[in-house]
Design a protein around this motif. Structure first.
Motif, mmCIF file in Angstrom:
data_model
loop_
_atom_site.group_PDB
_atom_site.id
_atom_site.type_symbol
_atom_site.label_atom_id
_atom_site.label_comp_id
_atom_site.label_asym_id
_atom_site.label_seq_id
_atom_site.Cartn_x
_atom_site.Cartn_y
_atom_site.Cartn_z
ATOM 1 N N PRO A 56 0.818 -1.224 0.000
ATOM 2 C CA PRO A 56 0.000 0.000 0.000
ATOM 3 C C PRO A 56 0.847 1.267 0.000
ATOM 4 O O PRO A 56 0.369 2.334 -0.362
ATOM 5 C CB PRO A 56 -0.819 -0.131 1.280
ATOM 6 N N VAL A 57 2.099 1.147 0.406
ATOM 7 C CA VAL A 57 3.039 2.266 0.386
ATOM 8 C C VAL A 57 3.951 2.107 -0.821
ATOM 9 O O VAL A 57 4.530 1.043 -1.031
ATOM 10 C CB VAL A 57 3.870 2.300 1.682
ATOM 11 N N HIS A 108 -6.673 -9.235 8.264
ATOM 12 C CA HIS A 108 -5.862 -8.163 8.836
ATOM 13 C C HIS A 108 -4.453 -8.689 9.122
ATOM 14 O O HIS A 108 -4.293 -9.733 9.756
ATOM 15 C CB HIS A 108 -6.470 -7.660 10.151
ATOM 16 N N ASN A 109 -3.451 -7.995 8.637
ATOM 17 C CA ASN A 109 -2.061 -8.304 8.983
ATOM 18 C C ASN A 109 -1.621 -7.325 10.061
ATOM 19 O O ASN A 109 -1.321 -6.160 9.775
ATOM 20 C CB ASN A 109 -1.150 -8.187 7.755
ATOM 21 N N TRP A 133 -4.935 -4.027 6.285
ATOM 22 C CA TRP A 133 -6.229 -4.695 6.097
ATOM 23 C C TRP A 133 -6.509 -4.865 4.605
ATOM 24 O O TRP A 133 -6.606 -3.867 3.869
ATOM 25 C CB TRP A 133 -7.333 -3.889 6.766
ATOM 26 N N ARG A 134 -6.621 -6.108 4.160
ATOM 27 C CA ARG A 134 -6.960 -6.385 2.780
ATOM 28 C C ARG A 134 -8.478 -6.453 2.645
ATOM 29 O O ARG A 134 -9.101 -7.491 2.855
ATOM 30 C CB ARG A 134 -6.319 -7.705 2.334
ATOM 31 N N PRO A 156 -6.305 -2.642 -0.538
ATOM 32 C CA PRO A 156 -5.746 -2.770 0.819
ATOM 33 C C PRO A 156 -5.690 -1.400 1.513
ATOM 34 O O PRO A 156 -5.443 -0.371 0.877
ATOM 35 C CB PRO A 156 -4.335 -3.304 0.557
ATOM 36 N N LEU A 157 -5.927 -1.413 2.805
ATOM 37 C CA LEU A 157 -5.851 -0.204 3.635
ATOM 38 C C LEU A 157 -4.788 -0.421 4.706
ATOM 39 O O LEU A 157 -4.647 -1.518 5.240
ATOM 40 C CB LEU A 157 -7.194 0.096 4.298
ATOM 41 N N LEU A 158 -4.063 0.640 5.032
ATOM 42 C CA LEU A 158 -3.004 0.556 6.034
ATOM 43 C C LEU A 158 -3.161 1.699 7.021
ATOM 44 O O LEU A 158 -3.328 2.860 6.631
ATOM 45 C CB LEU A 158 -1.627 0.636 5.366
ATOM 46 N N GLY A 159 -3.111 1.370 8.302
ATOM 47 C CA GLY A 159 -3.147 2.393 9.345
ATOM 48 C C GLY A 159 -2.142 2.070 10.427
ATOM 49 O O GLY A 159 -1.876 0.895 10.716
#
Length: 554
Positions: free
Chosen positions: A117-118, A404-405, A452-453, A459-462
């Motif tokens: 995601p980055v 979720h990873n 989170w896929r 995919p989202l990343l926080g």
């Protein structure tokens, strides 16, 4: 050549010859009848013919992911019984999208570039080999958005800027571990030979959530070669028209469950030329010696459990008028002929231990000692950094958090800096030292991240980090990222994050700039902060001869 795998599977990465990857045999160890846990992971590197051998941790069903740079990855389900040997042949098709390299910098977890995601820029080894240089600084600056800036026109001190942000705001990593101190972008990069590097990963924008202070502008992560797959002996000797001479070697004296790689680089230039006629040498005289060593230890199943990296760097740099360069030893520190002389000694040690697949412990230390004269003005400084980090990736497959990873960790950094200026001492009107006050800090921090896929294309990343800085309290560093892939050849990313850096007057700035400006400190220095939004759009055009178009904004 690289590999990826789902959290529940071992992975292997055969290197294809043309478009075909030859299969390999693998034997399941009969020591366990239970199915491997969800956190089981590992891999094996293939030889030049694409053959590999992987020992599985026990009987059961595994997902094997086979990948290679420039080819679309293939996943296969393999069921192995106790003591059973299975042969698997896999054909890899050339990829027309960004699927190649495996990166770790953006999220602290291995994943393919196209899945991250980055956005991570990757400089592969084959690109570095095209640059006739004894340090990676010259090659890294070719990445879009990176710029090598000369901070001192006399002594030629340089650093790498990311998107225009000063070099001290860039975190330099070796195999994922920070190489601390503000001068890391100079000596951390200059001291590594390109022939040691597997790839360089560059992330632009604040990365303080994962890497803390010094990651305000971005991260440069140098991934060194694995001793178990590196060539037994490599040498490189070159000279340029500017009388630069370099000799390098790398050797693998030990290979097996314990593997080791050692290398050395000697660089020398002492050619006076003054093309602009200002009386000063156009580039400094320089002699540099860098030594590097890396050792890794694998378990009986071929998974890497520990590694140790050591680096030593010695440099003698001088610049100024020609008479000064003819007799640096006799004129150093005098006011008869202007010249600048810098002796640098630097050592780094990095260790990684993985007691189990979901837990990694890392520690590093760096010692920087500098003895310099700018004309008759002395500047002697030492900085010692210690860093420790524990990262936990709890298994989520088959739980309520499936998809979720998760990643959580704690870090501790200790810093001690001392020099001969008012930054670390109290002086009377006559310039005599009244009290020495080295800058000493211990900075603990914790961080958490969720990748989170939502689905295959979204995919989202926080993430959030909190560091406790002495005198400043808790400094939070949040981040968020989203990647959207509406089509196979189209990828859009958006990243938002904050970064911070605790100001430290170390670097050569106050001496290097003395002739051009005065530095006055009128109040207490607060931590530098930044909020950054970066976006990127990538489009792959064509299938047989694809062309990649990247658009970045920050």
């Amino acid at each position: 050549m690289s590999s990826t795998a789902s959290p529940s599977s071992p992975s292997c990465a055969p290197r294809p010859r043309r478009r075909r990857s030859r299969g390999a045999s693998r034997r399941a160890a009969p020591r366990s009848r239970s199915r491997p846990s969800a956190s089981s992971a590992g891999g094996a590197a293939a030889d030049a013919d694409g053959r590999f051998r992987l020992r599985l941790p026990g009987p059961g069903t595994f997902t094997v992911s086979v990948s290679a740079v420039g080819y679309a990855p293939v996943q296969r389900r393999v069921t192995a019984g106790a003591g059973e040997t299975i042969r698997l042949d896999v054909d890899l098709d050339a990829a027309t999208y960004e699927a190649g390299a495996v990166v770790v910098t953006g999220t602290l977890e291995q994943m393919a570039v196209r899945d991250s995601p980055v956005k991570v820029e990757v400089v592969p080894a084959r690109f570095l080999e095209t640059t006739p240089s004894a340090n990676v600084m010259d090659a890294v600056e070719r990445v879009n958005g990176l710029y090598q800036q000369i901070d001192c026109g006399v002594c030629y001190t340089n650093n790498i800027r990311i998107n225009g942000i000063d070099g001290p705001n860039t975190a330099v990593l070796i195999d994922g571990m920070p190489v601390m101190s503000s001068l890391a972008t100079v000596y951390g990069l200059n001291g590594i030979s390109p022939m040691l590097i597997k790839q360089v990963e560059v992330v632009k924008g604040p990365m303080s959530t994962l890497y803390g202070s010094e990651a305000l502008g971005g991260v440069i992560n140098i991934i060194t070669k694995d001793p178990s797959t590196a060539p037994r002996l490599s040498t490189n000797v070159f000279s340029t028209t500017h009388a630069e001479m370099a000799a390098e070697f790398a050797a693998v004296p030990l290979r097996g469950r314990t593997s080791a790689l050692v290398s050395g680089t000697l660089f020398h230039v002492a050619d006076y030329h003054d093309n602009n006629g200002d009386g000063f040498s156009d580039r400094p005289f320089e002699t540099r010696l860098a030594l590097f060593g890396k050792a890794t230890r694998q378990d009986t199943q071929g998974f890497e459990r520990a590694s140790l990296v050591a680096k030593a760097y010695v440099e003698d740099r001088a610049a100024g008028f020609e008479p000064f360069l003819d007799d640096v030893g006799g004129l150093r520190g005098s006011d008869r002929v202007y010249g600048e002389s810098i002796y640098t000694r630097r050592a780094e040690l990095i260790g990684t231990w993985t007691p189990r697949p979901d837990l990694t412990v890392r520690a590093s230390g760096a010692l920087h000692d500098q003895d310099s004269y700018y004309g008759d003005v002395p500047y002697a400084a030492t900085q010692a950094d210690g860093f420790g980090q524990v990262v936990w990736t709890p298994p989520t497959e088959g739980t309520a958090l499936d998809g979720h990873n998760l990643l959580a960790g704690a870090a501790l950094r200790a810093i001690r800096y001392d020099d001969g200026s008012a930054a670390t001492g109290v002086y009377d009107d006559a310039g005599a030292l009244v009290e020495n006050r080295p800058d000493t800090r211990v900075v603990p921090g914790v961080f958490v991240q969720d990748d989170w896929r939502v689905n295959e294309r979204l995919p989202l990343l926080g993430g959030l980090r909190a560091d406790v800085q002495p005198g400043y309290g808790v400094i939070p560093s949040p981040r968020a990222a989203v990647k959207w892939r509406p089509a196979e050849a189209t990828t859009a990313r958006l990243n938002v994050g904050t970064g911070f850096r605790v100001v430290n007057l170390f670097t050569e700035d106050h001496a290097a700039y003395t002739g051009g400006r005065a530095t006055l400190i009128l109040e207490d220095l607060e931590p530098e902060r930044s909020v950054s939004v970066t976006g990127s759009l990538q489009q792959i055009l064509g299938a047989t001869s694809p062309v990649t178009v990247d658009i970045d904004a920050f």
